[in-house]
Design an enzyme around this catalytic site. Structure first.
Site, short mmCIF file in Angstrom:
data_model
loop_
_atom_site.label_atom_id
_atom_site.label_comp_id
_atom_site.label_asym_id
_atom_site.label_seq_id
_atom_site.Cartn_x
_atom_site.Cartn_y
_atom_site.Cartn_z
N ASN A 7 0.87 -1.17 0.00
CA ASN A 7 0.00 0.00 0.00
C ASN A 7 0.92 1.23 0.00
O ASN A 7 1.45 1.61 1.03
CB ASN A 7 -0.88 -0.03 1.25
CG ASN A 7 -1.86 1.14 1.30
OD1 ASN A 7 -1.80 2.06 0.48
ND2 ASN A 7 -2.76 1.12 2.27
N ARG A 90 -2.49 -1.94 -3.68
CA ARG A 90 -3.70 -1.16 -3.48
C ARG A 90 -3.65 0.03 -4.43
O ARG A 90 -2.67 0.77 -4.45
CB ARG A 90 -3.77 -0.66 -2.05
CG ARG A 90 -4.97 0.20 -1.84
CD ARG A 90 -5.04 0.77 -0.47
NE ARG A 90 -6.27 1.54 -0.37
CZ ARG A 90 -6.41 2.61 0.38
NH1 ARG A 90 -5.41 3.04 1.12
NH2 ARG A 90 -7.54 3.26 0.41
N HIS A 179 -13.22 2.62 -0.28
CA HIS A 179 -13.16 1.59 0.77
C HIS A 179 -13.69 0.25 0.26
O HIS A 179 -14.10 -0.60 1.06
CB HIS A 179 -14.04 1.95 2.00
CG HIS A 179 -13.48 3.03 2.86
ND1 HIS A 179 -14.30 3.90 3.53
CD2 HIS A 179 -12.21 3.37 3.19
CE1 HIS A 179 -13.55 4.75 4.23
NE2 HIS A 179 -12.28 4.45 4.03
N ARG A 240 -13.11 15.11 7.64
CA ARG A 240 -13.90 15.45 6.44
C ARG A 240 -15.36 15.69 6.83
O ARG A 240 -15.89 14.98 7.68
CB ARG A 240 -13.83 14.30 5.42
CG ARG A 240 -12.52 14.25 4.68
CD ARG A 240 -12.46 13.06 3.75
NE ARG A 240 -11.30 12.25 4.04
CZ ARG A 240 -11.17 10.98 3.72
NH1 ARG A 240 -12.13 10.35 3.09
NH2 ARG A 240 -10.07 10.33 4.03
N GLU A 384 -7.96 -5.38 4.82
CA GLU A 384 -7.87 -5.07 3.39
C GLU A 384 -6.65 -5.76 2.76
O GLU A 384 -6.70 -6.19 1.61
CB GLU A 384 -7.79 -3.55 3.19
CG GLU A 384 -9.13 -2.89 3.47
CD GLU A 384 -9.02 -1.44 3.87
OE1 GLU A 384 -8.64 -1.17 5.03
OE2 GLU A 384 -9.32 -0.57 3.05
#
Ligand code: ADP
Length: 408
Positions: A7, A90, A179, A240, A384
Protein backbone atom coordinates in the site's frame (compact mmCIF):
# COMPACT_ATOMS: atom_id res chain seq x y z
CA UNK A 1 3.34 -19.41 -2.10
CA UNK A 2 4.45 -15.96 -0.88
CA UNK A 3 2.38 -12.92 -1.82
CA UNK A 4 3.56 -9.40 -0.98
CA UNK A 5 0.87 -6.75 -0.47
CA UNK A 6 1.92 -3.14 -0.95
CA UNK A 7 0.00 0.00 0.00
CA UNK A 8 2.09 2.83 -1.35
CA UNK A 9 0.90 6.25 -0.10
CA UNK A 10 2.18 9.78 -0.63
CA UNK A 11 5.01 9.57 1.94
CA UNK A 12 4.72 6.04 3.31
CA UNK A 13 4.67 2.41 2.19
CA UNK A 14 2.84 -0.25 4.22
CA UNK A 15 3.37 -3.90 3.36
CA UNK A 16 2.57 -7.43 4.44
CA UNK A 17 4.07 -10.68 3.25
CA UNK A 18 1.58 -13.57 3.25
CA UNK A 19 1.97 -17.29 2.90
CA UNK A 20 -0.96 -18.32 0.69
CA UNK A 21 -3.38 -20.03 0.64
CA UNK A 22 -2.82 -20.48 4.40
CA UNK A 23 -3.43 -16.71 4.80
CA UNK A 24 -0.59 -16.55 7.27
CA UNK A 25 1.23 -13.21 7.77
CA UNK A 26 4.98 -13.83 7.66
CA UNK A 27 6.05 -10.22 8.06
CA UNK A 28 4.50 -6.78 8.09
CA UNK A 29 6.05 -3.38 8.06
CA UNK A 30 5.85 0.32 7.48
CA UNK A 31 8.25 2.81 5.95
CA UNK A 32 7.30 6.38 6.83
CA UNK A 33 8.44 9.88 5.89
CA UNK A 34 9.81 9.03 2.48
CA UNK A 35 11.51 12.10 1.03
CA UNK A 36 12.09 13.72 4.41
CA UNK A 37 15.42 14.10 6.18
CA UNK A 38 14.72 11.17 8.45
CA UNK A 39 12.62 8.18 7.39
CA UNK A 40 11.36 5.55 9.87
CA UNK A 41 11.14 1.85 9.22
CA UNK A 42 9.59 -0.93 11.26
CA UNK A 43 9.16 -4.61 10.38
CA UNK A 44 7.57 -7.27 12.58
CA UNK A 45 7.92 -11.01 12.05
CA UNK A 46 8.66 -14.21 13.96
CA UNK A 47 12.29 -13.05 13.86
CA UNK A 48 11.35 -10.08 16.04
CA UNK A 49 10.91 -6.37 15.60
CA UNK A 50 13.28 -4.47 13.34
CA UNK A 51 13.33 -0.69 13.75
CA UNK A 52 15.57 1.57 11.69
CA UNK A 53 15.99 5.25 10.88
CA UNK A 54 17.68 6.64 7.81
CA UNK A 55 17.07 8.63 4.72
CA UNK A 56 14.91 7.16 1.97
CA UNK A 57 14.46 9.72 -0.78
CA UNK A 58 12.03 8.02 -3.17
CA UNK A 59 9.40 5.27 -3.35
CA UNK A 60 11.76 3.30 -5.60
CA UNK A 61 14.44 3.36 -2.91
CA UNK A 62 11.74 2.51 -0.37
CA UNK A 63 10.60 -0.67 -2.16
CA UNK A 64 14.22 -1.69 -2.71
CA UNK A 65 14.90 -1.21 1.00
CA UNK A 66 11.81 -3.22 2.03
CA UNK A 67 12.91 -6.12 -0.20
CA UNK A 68 16.38 -5.96 1.35
CA UNK A 69 14.84 -6.17 4.81
CA UNK A 70 12.58 -9.10 3.84
CA UNK A 71 15.62 -10.99 2.55
CA UNK A 72 18.04 -9.79 5.28
CA UNK A 73 20.27 -12.67 6.45
CA UNK A 74 19.63 -12.04 10.12
CA UNK A 75 16.17 -10.48 10.51
CA UNK A 76 14.70 -11.34 7.12
CA UNK A 77 11.98 -13.94 6.52
CA UNK A 78 12.80 -15.23 3.04
CA UNK A 79 16.09 -16.30 1.52
CA UNK A 80 15.54 -15.00 -2.00
CA UNK A 81 13.20 -12.62 -3.86
CA UNK A 82 12.28 -15.55 -6.12
CA UNK A 83 10.09 -16.83 -3.26
CA UNK A 84 7.70 -13.89 -3.84
CA UNK A 85 5.49 -15.05 -6.68
CA UNK A 86 2.90 -12.33 -6.61
CA UNK A 87 2.56 -8.70 -5.52
CA UNK A 88 -0.85 -7.15 -4.81
CA UNK A 89 -1.02 -3.36 -4.98
CA UNK A 90 -3.70 -1.16 -3.48
CA UNK A 91 -4.82 1.37 -6.09
CA UNK A 92 -7.39 3.96 -5.07
CA UNK A 93 -9.10 4.90 -8.34
CA UNK A 94 -9.97 2.59 -11.20
CA UNK A 95 -12.61 4.88 -12.77
CA UNK A 96 -15.45 2.98 -14.49
CA UNK A 97 -13.00 0.77 -16.33
CA UNK A 98 -11.65 -1.45 -13.55
CA UNK A 99 -14.45 -3.49 -12.07
CA UNK A 100 -12.14 -6.26 -10.90
CA UNK A 101 -8.62 -6.89 -9.63
CA UNK A 102 -6.30 -7.13 -12.66
CA UNK A 103 -2.87 -8.31 -13.68
CA UNK A 104 -0.80 -5.20 -14.31
CA UNK A 105 0.34 -4.67 -17.89
CA UNK A 106 1.35 -1.55 -19.82
CA UNK A 107 -2.27 -0.61 -20.52
CA UNK A 108 -3.24 -0.89 -16.84
CA UNK A 109 -0.29 1.35 -15.92
CA UNK A 110 -1.37 3.94 -18.48
CA UNK A 111 -4.90 3.92 -17.14
CA UNK A 112 -3.86 4.30 -13.48
CA UNK A 113 -1.82 7.29 -14.60
CA UNK A 114 -4.76 8.71 -16.55
CA UNK A 115 -7.16 8.30 -13.61
CA UNK A 116 -4.78 10.25 -11.35
CA UNK A 117 -6.89 13.19 -12.49
CA UNK A 118 -9.69 11.73 -10.32
CA UNK A 119 -7.43 10.81 -7.35
CA UNK A 120 -4.44 13.17 -7.54
CA UNK A 121 -3.23 12.40 -4.00
CA UNK A 122 -3.44 8.63 -4.29
CA UNK A 123 -3.00 7.16 -7.77
CA UNK A 124 0.48 8.70 -8.39
CA UNK A 125 2.10 7.20 -5.24
CA UNK A 126 0.22 3.91 -5.86
CA UNK A 127 1.81 3.83 -9.29
CA UNK A 128 5.29 4.58 -7.91
CA UNK A 129 4.96 1.45 -5.76
CA UNK A 130 3.95 -0.58 -8.82
CA UNK A 131 6.84 0.64 -10.96
CA UNK A 132 9.43 -0.01 -8.24
CA UNK A 133 8.01 -3.43 -7.50
CA UNK A 134 8.10 -4.36 -11.21
CA UNK A 135 11.74 -3.31 -11.26
CA UNK A 136 12.93 -5.15 -8.17
CA UNK A 137 10.62 -8.20 -8.38
CA UNK A 138 10.61 -8.77 -12.15
CA UNK A 139 9.58 -12.41 -11.95
CA UNK A 140 6.57 -11.91 -9.68
CA UNK A 141 3.13 -11.25 -11.14
CA UNK A 142 1.86 -7.76 -10.28
CA UNK A 143 -1.82 -7.27 -9.45
CA UNK A 144 -3.80 -4.05 -8.95
CA UNK A 145 -6.75 -4.07 -6.52
CA UNK A 146 -8.89 -0.94 -6.79
CA UNK A 147 -10.78 0.74 -3.92
CA UNK A 148 -13.50 1.62 -6.42
CA UNK A 149 -13.89 -1.85 -8.01
CA UNK A 150 -16.33 -3.45 -5.58
CA UNK A 151 -18.79 -0.61 -6.21
CA UNK A 152 -18.93 -1.26 -9.95
CA UNK A 153 -22.40 -2.80 -9.67
CA UNK A 154 -24.00 0.41 -8.34
CA UNK A 155 -26.81 1.23 -10.80
CA UNK A 156 -27.09 4.58 -12.64
CA UNK A 157 -30.03 5.69 -10.45
CA UNK A 158 -27.61 5.62 -7.49
CA UNK A 159 -24.48 6.92 -9.18
CA UNK A 160 -25.86 9.76 -11.31
CA UNK A 161 -25.96 13.14 -9.54
CA UNK A 162 -28.77 15.61 -10.10
CA UNK A 163 -26.61 17.87 -12.26
CA UNK A 164 -26.48 18.20 -16.09
CA UNK A 165 -25.91 14.76 -17.62
CA UNK A 166 -23.25 16.20 -19.96
CA UNK A 167 -20.95 16.55 -16.94
CA UNK A 168 -21.04 12.78 -16.53
CA UNK A 169 -20.43 12.29 -20.25
CA UNK A 170 -17.69 14.90 -20.48
CA UNK A 171 -15.90 14.63 -17.14
CA UNK A 172 -17.18 11.30 -15.75
CA UNK A 173 -18.63 13.05 -12.72
CA UNK A 174 -20.58 10.32 -10.89
CA UNK A 175 -20.55 8.38 -7.62
CA UNK A 176 -17.63 5.93 -7.57
CA UNK A 177 -17.43 4.95 -3.91
CA UNK A 178 -14.28 3.98 -2.01
CA UNK A 179 -13.16 1.59 0.77
CA UNK A 180 -14.34 -1.13 -1.64
CA UNK A 181 -11.75 -3.64 -0.46
CA UNK A 182 -12.91 -3.30 3.14
CA UNK A 183 -16.63 -3.60 2.30
CA UNK A 184 -15.82 -6.62 0.12
CA UNK A 185 -13.67 -8.26 2.80
CA UNK A 186 -16.29 -8.04 5.58
CA UNK A 187 -18.95 -9.28 3.17
CA UNK A 188 -16.75 -12.28 2.27
CA UNK A 189 -16.25 -12.99 5.99
CA UNK A 190 -19.96 -12.88 6.72
CA UNK A 191 -20.72 -15.20 3.80
CA UNK A 192 -18.28 -17.63 5.35
CA UNK A 193 -19.63 -17.16 8.93
CA UNK A 194 -23.28 -17.64 7.90
CA UNK A 195 -22.45 -20.32 5.32
CA UNK A 196 -25.08 -18.78 3.05
CA UNK A 197 -24.76 -18.27 -0.72
CA UNK A 198 -23.65 -14.66 -1.27
CA UNK A 199 -26.42 -14.16 -3.83
CA UNK A 200 -28.95 -14.49 -0.99
CA UNK A 201 -27.37 -11.92 1.30
CA UNK A 202 -28.44 -8.30 1.69
CA UNK A 203 -26.15 -6.28 3.95
CA UNK A 204 -25.32 -2.82 5.21
CA UNK A 205 -21.58 -2.51 5.85
CA UNK A 206 -20.26 0.41 7.93
CA UNK A 207 -16.53 1.13 7.61
CA UNK A 208 -15.79 3.63 10.39
CA UNK A 209 -12.13 4.62 10.56
CA UNK A 210 -10.54 8.01 10.00
CA UNK A 211 -12.40 7.92 6.72
CA UNK A 212 -15.94 6.51 7.00
CA UNK A 213 -18.34 5.02 4.50
CA UNK A 214 -21.43 2.86 4.50
CA UNK A 215 -22.57 0.55 1.71
CA UNK A 216 -25.78 -1.20 0.74
CA UNK A 217 -25.05 -4.68 -0.59
CA UNK A 218 -27.85 -6.53 -2.40
CA UNK A 219 -27.40 -10.18 -3.42
CA UNK A 220 -23.70 -9.85 -2.60
CA UNK A 221 -23.11 -6.77 -4.79
CA UNK A 222 -22.64 -3.13 -3.79
CA UNK A 223 -25.72 -1.19 -4.94
CA UNK A 224 -25.10 2.11 -3.16
CA UNK A 225 -22.44 3.69 -1.00
CA UNK A 226 -22.05 6.95 0.88
CA UNK A 227 -18.75 8.18 -0.59
CA UNK A 228 -19.19 9.66 -4.02
CA UNK A 229 -17.14 11.29 -6.76
CA UNK A 230 -14.47 11.67 -4.06
CA UNK A 231 -14.12 10.33 -0.50
CA UNK A 232 -15.50 13.63 0.84
CA UNK A 233 -19.20 12.77 0.52
CA UNK A 234 -21.37 10.92 2.99
CA UNK A 235 -20.72 10.31 6.67
CA UNK A 236 -19.08 12.74 9.08
CA UNK A 237 -15.44 11.60 9.31
CA UNK A 238 -12.31 12.42 11.32
CA UNK A 239 -11.54 15.63 9.45
CA UNK A 240 -13.90 15.45 6.44
CA UNK A 241 -17.33 17.04 6.46
CA UNK A 242 -19.29 14.39 4.57
CA UNK A 243 -22.59 15.69 3.11
CA UNK A 244 -23.15 19.44 3.20
CA UNK A 245 -25.34 21.83 1.25
CA UNK A 246 -23.13 22.72 -1.77
CA UNK A 247 -24.39 26.31 -1.53
CA UNK A 248 -22.28 26.72 1.64
CA UNK A 249 -19.25 26.67 -0.66
CA UNK A 250 -20.51 29.62 -2.74
CA UNK A 251 -21.53 31.48 0.38
CA UNK A 252 -18.08 31.09 1.94
CA UNK A 253 -16.48 31.93 -1.40
CA UNK A 254 -18.42 35.21 -1.22
CA UNK A 255 -16.94 35.76 2.24
CA UNK A 256 -13.40 35.53 0.82
CA UNK A 257 -12.55 31.83 1.09
CA UNK A 258 -10.56 30.69 -1.96
CA UNK A 259 -11.12 27.25 -3.61
CA UNK A 260 -7.88 26.09 -1.91
CA UNK A 261 -9.12 27.32 1.49
CA UNK A 262 -12.42 25.51 0.99
CA UNK A 263 -10.74 22.30 -0.11
CA UNK A 264 -8.63 22.34 3.06
CA UNK A 265 -11.58 23.33 5.22
CA UNK A 266 -13.79 20.46 4.08
CA UNK A 267 -11.10 17.77 3.89
CA UNK A 268 -8.78 18.61 6.79
CA UNK A 269 -10.59 20.89 9.24
CA UNK A 270 -14.15 19.57 9.32
CA UNK A 271 -15.84 16.40 10.59
CA UNK A 272 -15.22 15.36 14.20
CA UNK A 273 -12.26 17.75 14.35
CA UNK A 274 -14.21 20.71 13.05
CA UNK A 275 -17.31 20.21 15.18
CA UNK A 276 -15.49 19.43 18.45
CA UNK A 277 -12.57 21.81 17.96
CA UNK A 278 -10.58 19.21 19.92
CA UNK A 279 -9.58 16.17 17.89
CA UNK A 280 -10.34 13.93 14.92
CA UNK A 281 -9.76 10.88 17.13
CA UNK A 282 -12.92 9.34 18.53
CA UNK A 283 -11.11 8.18 21.70
CA UNK A 284 -10.18 11.77 22.57
CA UNK A 285 -13.77 12.87 22.02
CA UNK A 286 -15.06 10.24 24.45
CA UNK A 287 -12.53 11.34 27.08
CA UNK A 288 -13.52 14.98 26.57
CA UNK A 289 -17.21 14.11 26.70
CA UNK A 290 -16.71 12.33 30.02
CA UNK A 291 -15.18 15.51 31.37
CA UNK A 292 -18.31 17.42 30.33
CA UNK A 293 -17.14 18.91 27.03
CA UNK A 294 -20.35 19.81 25.16
CA UNK A 295 -18.79 20.18 21.70
CA UNK A 296 -17.21 16.72 21.92
CA UNK A 297 -20.64 15.36 22.85
CA UNK A 298 -22.22 17.17 19.92
CA UNK A 299 -19.58 15.82 17.47
CA UNK A 300 -20.32 12.25 18.62
CA UNK A 301 -24.07 12.84 18.29
CA UNK A 302 -23.74 14.27 14.78
CA UNK A 303 -21.52 11.32 13.79
CA UNK A 304 -24.05 8.72 14.98
CA UNK A 305 -27.06 10.60 13.64
CA UNK A 306 -25.60 10.85 10.12
CA UNK A 307 -24.77 7.13 10.15
CA UNK A 308 -28.24 6.30 11.44
CA UNK A 309 -29.81 8.29 8.59
CA UNK A 310 -27.76 6.39 6.00
CA UNK A 311 -28.63 3.05 7.59
CA UNK A 312 -32.31 4.03 7.50
CA UNK A 313 -31.99 4.97 3.83
CA UNK A 314 -30.23 1.69 2.97
CA UNK A 315 -32.84 -0.38 4.84
CA UNK A 316 -35.31 1.20 2.41
CA UNK A 317 -32.99 0.62 -0.58
CA UNK A 318 -32.56 -3.07 0.25
CA UNK A 319 -36.11 -3.89 1.33
CA UNK A 320 -34.96 -7.01 3.16
CA UNK A 321 -31.73 -6.63 5.17
CA UNK A 322 -30.05 -9.70 6.65
CA UNK A 323 -27.25 -8.03 8.57
CA UNK A 324 -25.48 -4.80 9.45
CA UNK A 325 -21.70 -5.01 9.85
CA UNK A 326 -19.46 -2.60 11.77
CA UNK A 327 -15.77 -2.41 10.89
CA UNK A 328 -12.80 0.03 10.94
CA UNK A 329 -11.11 1.50 14.06
CA UNK A 330 -14.32 3.07 15.42
CA UNK A 331 -16.72 0.37 14.19
CA UNK A 332 -14.62 -2.42 15.70
CA UNK A 333 -13.70 -0.80 19.00
CA UNK A 334 -16.46 1.50 20.11
CA UNK A 335 -19.61 -0.17 21.52
CA UNK A 336 -21.18 3.17 22.41
CA UNK A 337 -21.16 4.35 18.79
CA UNK A 338 -22.78 1.07 17.68
CA UNK A 339 -25.40 1.34 20.43
CA UNK A 340 -26.21 5.02 19.82
CA UNK A 341 -26.46 4.49 16.07
CA UNK A 342 -28.85 1.54 16.25
CA UNK A 343 -30.85 2.21 19.45
CA UNK A 344 -34.64 2.36 19.19
CA UNK A 345 -34.77 0.54 15.85
CA UNK A 346 -36.60 -2.53 17.20
CA UNK A 347 -39.61 -1.83 15.00
CA UNK A 348 -37.24 -2.03 12.01
CA UNK A 349 -36.09 -5.47 13.19
CA UNK A 350 -32.80 -4.36 14.79
CA UNK A 351 -32.25 -5.47 18.40
CA UNK A 352 -28.81 -4.99 19.94
CA UNK A 353 -27.82 -7.32 22.81
CA UNK A 354 -26.17 -4.85 25.18
CA UNK A 355 -24.06 -7.43 26.96
CA UNK A 356 -22.65 -8.86 23.71
CA UNK A 357 -22.05 -5.38 22.29
CA UNK A 358 -20.08 -4.19 25.30
CA UNK A 359 -18.09 -7.39 25.79
CA UNK A 360 -16.91 -7.71 22.17
CA UNK A 361 -13.14 -8.07 22.29
CA UNK A 362 -10.76 -6.17 20.00
CA UNK A 363 -9.88 -8.07 16.85
CA UNK A 364 -12.59 -10.73 17.20
CA UNK A 365 -15.60 -11.33 14.96
CA UNK A 366 -18.84 -11.22 16.95
CA UNK A 367 -22.59 -11.11 16.57
CA UNK A 368 -23.89 -8.31 18.81
CA UNK A 369 -27.62 -8.57 18.06
CA UNK A 370 -30.15 -10.63 20.00
CA UNK A 371 -30.96 -14.02 18.52
CA UNK A 372 -34.51 -12.72 17.99
CA UNK A 373 -33.24 -9.75 15.93
CA UNK A 374 -34.57 -9.98 12.35
CA UNK A 375 -31.56 -7.99 11.13
CA UNK A 376 -28.38 -9.47 12.61
CA UNK A 377 -25.64 -7.08 13.68
CA UNK A 378 -21.97 -8.07 13.50
CA UNK A 379 -18.58 -6.63 14.35
CA UNK A 380 -16.03 -7.89 11.81
CA UNK A 381 -12.46 -6.57 11.92
CA UNK A 382 -11.46 -5.49 8.44
CA UNK A 383 -8.36 -6.82 6.71
CA UNK A 384 -7.87 -5.07 3.39
CA UNK A 385 -4.35 -6.50 3.00
CA UNK A 386 -5.63 -10.06 3.22
CA UNK A 387 -8.36 -9.28 0.69
CA UNK A 388 -5.68 -7.99 -1.73
CA UNK A 389 -3.51 -11.06 -1.04
CA UNK A 390 -6.49 -13.33 -1.81
CA UNK A 391 -7.07 -11.64 -5.17
CA UNK A 392 -3.36 -11.64 -6.07
CA UNK A 393 -3.10 -15.31 -5.14
CA UNK A 394 -6.15 -16.20 -7.28
CA UNK A 395 -4.60 -14.33 -10.20
CA UNK A 396 -1.36 -16.34 -9.95
CA UNK A 397 -3.47 -19.39 -10.80
CA UNK A 398 -5.36 -18.13 -13.85
CA UNK A 399 -4.79 -19.42 -17.35
CA UNK A 400 -2.49 -17.46 -19.65
CA UNK A 401 -4.51 -14.78 -21.40
CA UNK A 402 -6.87 -14.14 -18.48
CA UNK A 403 -6.02 -10.85 -16.81
CA UNK A 404 -8.78 -10.10 -14.38
CA UNK A 405 -10.70 -11.62 -11.55
CA UNK A 406 -14.41 -11.29 -10.81
CA UNK A 407 -14.93 -9.28 -7.64
CA UNK A 408 -17.33 -11.17 -5.39
P1 ADP B 1 -7.74 4.47 9.21
O1 ADP B 1 -8.99 4.87 8.50
O2 ADP B 1 -6.69 5.54 9.21
O3 ADP B 1 -7.24 3.08 8.89
P2 ADP B 1 -8.64 3.33 11.71
O4 ADP B 1 -9.50 2.31 11.04
O5 ADP B 1 -7.48 2.87 12.50
O6 ADP B 1 -8.18 4.47 10.75
O7 ADP B 1 -9.60 4.16 12.69
C1 ADP B 1 -9.17 5.27 13.40
C2 ADP B 1 -10.29 5.68 14.35
O8 ADP B 1 -10.57 4.55 15.20
C3 ADP B 1 -9.94 6.84 15.29
O9 ADP B 1 -11.02 7.74 15.34
C4 ADP B 1 -9.78 6.15 16.63
O10 ADP B 1 -10.20 6.96 17.68
C5 ADP B 1 -10.71 4.98 16.53
N1 ADP B 1 -10.31 3.93 17.47
C6 ADP B 1 -9.25 3.13 17.38
N2 ADP B 1 -9.17 2.32 18.49
C7 ADP B 1 -10.23 2.64 19.25
C8 ADP B 1 -10.73 2.18 20.50
N3 ADP B 1 -10.12 1.23 21.17
N4 ADP B 1 -11.87 2.74 20.97
C9 ADP B 1 -12.50 3.71 20.27
N5 ADP B 1 -12.09 4.19 19.10
C10 ADP B 1 -10.98 3.67 18.59
Amino acid sequence: MKILVINSGSSSIKYQLFNMPQEEVIAKGLLERIGEEKSFFIQKSAKGKLELEGSIATHEQGINFIIDMLTDKEKGVISSIEEIQGVGHRVVHGEEEFTESVLINEKVIMRIEEYADLAPLHNPPNLMGIMASKKFLPNAIQVACFDTAFHHAIPPKAYIYGIPYELYEKYKIRRYGFHGTSHLYVKRRLVSILKMPKEELNLITCHLGNGCSVSAIAHGKSVDTSMGFTPLEGLVMGTRSGDIDPAIIFYLNGKGYTPEDLNKLLNKKSGLMGISGISNDMRNLFWAQEKGNERAKLAIEVFCYRLRKYIGAYLAVLGKTDAIIFTGGIGENNPQIRQDTLSGMESLGIEIEEEKNVSTVKGVEAQISKDSSRVKVYVIPTNEELCIAQDAYELTKVQPGVISLKID
